[in-house]
Design a protein around this motif. Structure first.
Motif, PDB file in Angstrom:
ATOM      1  N   HIS A  34       1.610   2.347  -0.957  1.00  0.00           N
ATOM      2  CA  HIS A  34       1.713   1.009  -1.670  1.00  0.00           C
ATOM      3  C   HIS A  34       1.975   0.166  -0.443  1.00  0.00           C
ATOM      4  CE1 HIS A  34       1.944  -1.921  -4.619  1.00  0.00           C
ATOM      5  NE2 HIS A  34       2.920  -2.289  -4.384  1.00  0.00           N
ATOM      6  N   ILE A  60      -1.383  -0.987   1.135  1.00  0.00           N
ATOM      7  CA  ILE A  60      -1.963  -1.999   0.068  1.00  0.00           C
ATOM      8  C   ILE A  60      -1.534  -3.436   0.156  1.00  0.00           C
ATOM      9  CG2 ILE A  60      -2.658  -2.476  -2.319  1.00  0.00           C
ATOM     10  CD1 ILE A  60      -2.671   0.633  -2.572  1.00  0.00           C
ATOM     11  N   GLU A  61      -0.263  -3.564   0.278  1.00  0.00           N
ATOM     12  CA  GLU A  61       0.427  -4.952   0.272  1.00  0.00           C
ATOM     13  C   GLU A  61       0.147  -5.324   1.507  1.00  0.00           C
ATOM     14  OE1 GLU A  61       4.536  -3.866  -0.610  1.00  0.00           O
ATOM     15  OE2 GLU A  61       4.490  -4.445  -2.339  1.00  0.00           O
TER      16      GLU A  61
END
Length: 219
Positions: free
Chosen positions: A195, A198-199
């Protein structure tokens, strides 16, 4: 001016791209064409270290390389390797590929045409495209054991060597997008993406690092 946040996010993408493979003897080394002659340097070093008996350089030209490599990326790589002492008979040139998928497909055809059996291959790319290249190669030529290789450089060292931070970040963002999009299109194997990666990608895209994104894609 690159913001502190953008630098940190680019580092996040850079770290994720690193496969962490240990170079070992393989049937062939395939140097993927790009603007970065360092790929040819790494490939030549692998040859001189006795890790491969044969090199394939693959690549035509792109909007990034057409002015600086007018004879084609693979040909300029070959010339660099010759200058570094690699014998001509140890180099094959694939001059038509215009993307990573074609790099692998056309290199495979070239090697098969020369009757070269390939069990394993050193896949030499730019440091920020190790994972993208690996995912593509595993999809297109799955019966080969792929070992990723690139220049041993930190993110800051690489930017200093290229002298264009925005280009490097744009390329990182483009490589990351393809890792997210191409598995659904059958171009790559799917890999888990943490994650925070992705951020970081989303922030860099929102900040305008978009020149290497696939047109028309939201992701």
């Amino acid at each position: 001016m690159i913001s502190t946040q953008a630098w940190a996010d680019a580092q996040e993408l850079w770290d994720f791209q690193q496969m962490g493979h240990e170079a070992r003897p393989c049937s062939v080394a395939i140097g993927l064409g790009s603007h970065d002659l360092g790929v040819a340097d790494v490939t030549a070093d692998l040859y001189h270290r006795g890790l491969t008996p044969l090199i394939v350089f693959t690549g035509a030209t792109s909007r990034t390389t057409r002015d600086v490599m007018p004879r084609g990326e693979a040909e300029h790589y070959r010339e660099r390797a010759l200058d570094l002492g690699v014998p001509a008979e140890a180099i094959l040139v694939e001059p038509r590929a215009r993307n990573t998928g074609e790099n692998i497909t056309l290199s495979r055809a070239l090697l098969e045409g020369h009757g070269v059996p390939v069990v394993s291959a050193l896949l030499v790319s730019k440091p920020y495209e190790e994972r993208r290249s690996y995912a593509t190669a595993c999809k297109i030529w799955p019966d080969v054991t792929w070992v990723s290789a690139s220049a041993h450089m930190t993110y800051v060292e690489y930017v200093d060597s290229i002298q264009d931070a925005r280009l490097v970040i744009d390329m990182l963002v483009g490589a990351q997008q393809r890792l997210m999009v191409y598995p659904d299109q059958g171009f790559m194997i799917r890999q888990e993406i943490p994650h925070p990666v992705i951020e970081a990608f989303e922030r860099l895209r929102a900040a305008g690092f978009t020149s290497r994104l696939i047109p028309g894609r939201i992701t």
